[in-house]
Design an enzyme around this catalytic site. Structure first.
Site, PDB file in Angstrom:
ATOM      1  N   ASP A  20      -5.204  -6.467   4.350  1.00 26.78           N
ATOM      2  CA  ASP A  20      -4.132  -7.059   3.548  1.00 26.78           C
ATOM      3  C   ASP A  20      -3.284  -8.000   4.409  1.00 26.78           C
ATOM      4  O   ASP A  20      -3.413  -8.013   5.628  1.00 26.78           O
ATOM      5  CB  ASP A  20      -3.269  -5.952   2.924  1.00 26.78           C
ATOM      6  CG  ASP A  20      -2.804  -4.906   3.929  1.00 26.78           C
ATOM      7  OD1 ASP A  20      -3.632  -4.500   4.773  1.00 26.78           O
ATOM      8  OD2 ASP A  20      -1.627  -4.505   3.899  1.00 26.78           O
ATOM      9  N   ASP A  46      -7.258   2.413   9.000  1.00 28.42           N
ATOM     10  CA  ASP A  46      -6.517   1.183   8.702  1.00 28.42           C
ATOM     11  C   ASP A  46      -7.350   0.013   9.231  1.00 28.42           C
ATOM     12  O   ASP A  46      -8.324   0.200   9.967  1.00 28.42           O
ATOM     13  CB  ASP A  46      -5.107   1.240   9.297  1.00 28.42           C
ATOM     14  CG  ASP A  46      -4.155   0.266   8.601  1.00 28.42           C
ATOM     15  OD1 ASP A  46      -4.618  -0.546   7.780  1.00 28.42           O
ATOM     16  OD2 ASP A  46      -2.944   0.310   8.905  1.00 28.42           O
TER      17      ASP A  46
HETATM   18  N1  GUN Z   1       0.570  -0.076   8.658  1.00 25.22           N
HETATM   19  C1  GUN Z   1       1.901  -0.214   8.514  1.00 25.22           C
HETATM   20  N2  GUN Z   1       2.185  -1.134   7.566  1.00 25.22           N
HETATM   21  C2  GUN Z   1       1.012  -1.603   7.117  1.00 25.22           C
HETATM   22  C3  GUN Z   1       0.657  -2.587   6.120  1.00 25.22           C
HETATM   23  O1  GUN Z   1       1.494  -3.213   5.480  1.00 25.22           O
HETATM   24  N3  GUN Z   1      -0.681  -2.776   5.911  1.00 25.22           N
HETATM   25  C4  GUN Z   1      -1.639  -2.088   6.607  1.00 25.22           C
HETATM   26  N4  GUN Z   1      -2.927  -2.299   6.334  1.00 25.22           N
HETATM   27  N5  GUN Z   1      -1.322  -1.170   7.535  1.00 25.22           N
HETATM   28  C5  GUN Z   1      -0.019  -0.941   7.792  1.00 25.22           C
END
Ligand code: GUN
Length: 597
Positions: free
Chosen positions: A118, A83
């Site tokens: 994002d 992420d």
């Molecule tokens: N982890 C939990 N929700 C989100 C999200 O909306 N975007 C991202 N990139 N990671 C997340």
């Protein structure tokens, strides 16, 4: 993605060496409790998610990751998703990294699936704020594609609580053509049990995204919600819940979450708890206890995924989701919200299933599958939809006496009484059949002919019965059961009536008759010449060769495989609906039974 099994929108796919639905445990590289190697070897975890922003911000980890690569650093041979720091933006309000920097970093450390930065959309945002966040996310998405290298890139779908904006985001992000689509911005909704809003977000994504791309529900860690999400075709989950709940001395169980301090008896077994009583765990030093609870919670979460996969293979996902939805009133509310979208969901529904239709409550009669049945029954003027779910309460005087069986699905022509689901369903009511006079005004042979024609009309389309069975009909019955097995017309074997569901399997001669009687597109899957030559030899159709199809095709349907000039090439069973056939570029979409040499 390659489709392996499906039940409605729920699916088991192969993606980059792992099977979906798949749970990626969240690994915080700064605070490892269960090692990724252990997860892989002992828990059956083959994909995990970690946060590249945490690695990037921690000099020691950043250097190691760049030098050794992420897989070596974590000692994990499976799929690793990273992420980007967006969640930290949600928690802390800001991040110190740019989209370009974090995408390049994920690429450089060898992440398998990287995520762009994002813009998180909070539930309290106005529509305008959400729209701006979506537009900015799309802009950054285009930028991220330039720097991703060989890494797969995830493009999150934002949209907060606004279904229209979820639809807008899905269309926009779909056009940018990412490899992987997480649904973002749902964590605060999940935390408040606002499941009905989460299912709306999922449905909008599934409606407008390419169905061949994986969909991930970001941060839906509690296994309680997995069945409803999987029912809607969510392929990946990530879970920090296993560790968060452990730190909070809470245990996940299939029927809910329990505080360790309140447990007298463990209601379920898990290998992690094997040698302990609740009292032992309470007396333990915190670190040791957290690890045991985390292991237990991970076992329970992985097991829920297994139960879902088993339900998909058994084609019982609707029933399973209904039962699971009883765990919390907000889940039931979400399930009812799902049923409001039955028109869309029906496009993925087969005409019969391996197992009987099981009634679990009044919602069962609102399943998309029932919508499909009713549509197909409408052609019979003897079908009357009764007030459900109390079919016996109808005023019997008003029912046409000539030809109907009273079923919970409504009045059904007597000829269909052995076909799915009328004979393959379980209800908590005594069966009350109207014994009609229909049969008595006909000879047994006349009734058999009426029966095969009505089944064909119900299964294929109005007129199919006449098209298939025009000529000298010979009906062959089973010696044991006396039931119709095969139909031969003018000396040609047209179709077999399946014992399991009372519906037809077409033979080539039957396929030719349908092909002649119904104009182009109806029942057809059009393949290119490369494919046609193999399909003529009886080889399966792969979706990448499909050039067009009949929109009304549903998974499980008998379909006519034709070439571009509409020459019949083969007969087989559809594995996908038409939309999916056009979009998937990998895997089989029609299981061919016979080719036309
Ligand atoms: N982890 C939990 N929700 C989100 C999200 O909306 N975007 C991202 N990139 N990671 C997340």
């Amino acid at each position: 993605m390659e489709l392996k099994h499906r039940d409605g929108l729920a699916r088991i796919c192969k993606f980059r060496g792992v099977e979906t639905p798949n749970l990626m445990p969240v690994v915080n590289p700064n605070k490892i409790v269960i090692s990724p190697r252990d997860m892989y070897e002992r828990f059956g975890v083959n994909a995990l998610i970690t946060n590249s922003y945490i690695i990037w911000k921690t000099p020691r980890l950043r250097e190691r990751a760049l030098k050794e690569g992420l897989h070596n650093m974590l000692d994990f041979p499976g799929l690793i998703m990273t992420d980007s720091g967006t969640f930290q933006q949600h928690v802390y309000g800001d991040v110190e990294v740019t989209n370009k920097q974090i995408v390049e970093f994920q690429r450089d450390i060898g992440s398998d699936i990287g995520t762009m930065l994002d813009v998180f959309t909070e539930p309290h945002y106005t529509e305008e704020e959400v729209k701006n966040a979506i537009d900015e996310t799309a802009r950054r998405g285009k930028e991220a594609k330039k720097y991703k290298g060989n890494m797969l890139l995830a493009g999150p779908i934002q949209g907060s609580i606004y279904p229209k904006l979820r639809a807008y985001a899905s269309k926009l992000m779909n056009r940018i053509d990412f490899d992987y689509y997480p649904i973002g911005g749902v964590v605060p909704l999940m935390e408040e049990y606002r499941y009905a809003e989460v299912v709306e977000a999922i449905i909008m994504a599934k409606k407008y995204l390419d169905p061949s791309k994986p969909v991930h529900l970001f941060g839906a860690g509690h296994p309680m919600f997995f069945p409803l999400a999987a029912l809607l075709g969510v392929d990946f989950f990530d879970s920090a819940a296993y560790i968060k709940y452990a730190r909070d001395n809470r245990l996940l169980f299939p029927q809910g979450t329990m505080y360790l301090k309140e447990i007298k008896y463990f209601p379920y077994y898990s290998p992690a708890l094997e040698n302990y009583t609740p009292e032992d765990l309470r007396a333990m030093p915190e670190e040791k206890r957290t690890k045991i609870l985390a292991e237990h919670n991970l076992y329970m979460s992985m097991e829920e995924i297994n139960r879902i996969k088993e339900a998909i293979i058994e084609e019982r996902i609707w029933e399973y989701a209904e039962i699971r939805a009883r765990q919390h009133p907000q889940l039931l509310r979400a399930y009812r919200k799902i049923l409001k979208h039955r028109r869309f969901l029906e496009k993925f529904e087969p005409k019969s299933r391996k197992n009987a239709f099981f009634y679990t409550g009044e919602e069962s009669m609102q399943r998309p599958f029932v919508l499909g049945i009713k549509r197909r029954l409408r052609q019979f003027d003897r079908h009357v939809i009764l007030e459900l779910p109390r079919p016996w309460s109808a005023n019997l005087e008003t029912i046409p006496k000539d030809a109907a069986v009273n079923t919970p699905f409504g009045l059904v022509p007597l000829e269909l009484e052995d076909s799915y689901p009328f004979a393959q369903s379980e209800f908590p009511w005594e069966e009350r059949k109207i014994v009609p006079e229909f049969k008595e005004i006909m000879s047994a042979k006349e009734f058999d002919i009426a029966k095969i024609k009505s089944i064909a009309d119900y299964q294929f389309a109005k007129g199919a019965g006449d098209a298939l069975f025009e000529g000298e009909i010979k009906i062959i019955k089973s010696k044991n059961t006396g039931k119709i097995r095969n139909v031969v017309v003018d000396g040609e074997h047209i179709a077999s009536l399946r014992a399991e569901d009372g519906l037809f399997t077409l033979k080539l001669a039957g396929a030719k008759r349908l092909h002649r009687a119904f104009a182009f597109h109806k029942f057809r899957v059009i393949v290119n010449e490369d494919s046609a030559q193999f399909n003529r030899q009886g080889k399966n159709v792969f979706s990448k060769f499909v050039m067009g199809c009949d929109d009304s095709i549903r998974p499980g349907d008998e379909v006519l495989v034709v070439d571009r000039e509409d020459n019949l090439v083969a007969i087989g069973k559809a594995i996908m609906n038409c939309w999916e056939m056009k979009k998937f570029s990998k895997g089989m979409c029609v299981k061919v039974r016979e080719g036309v040499e």
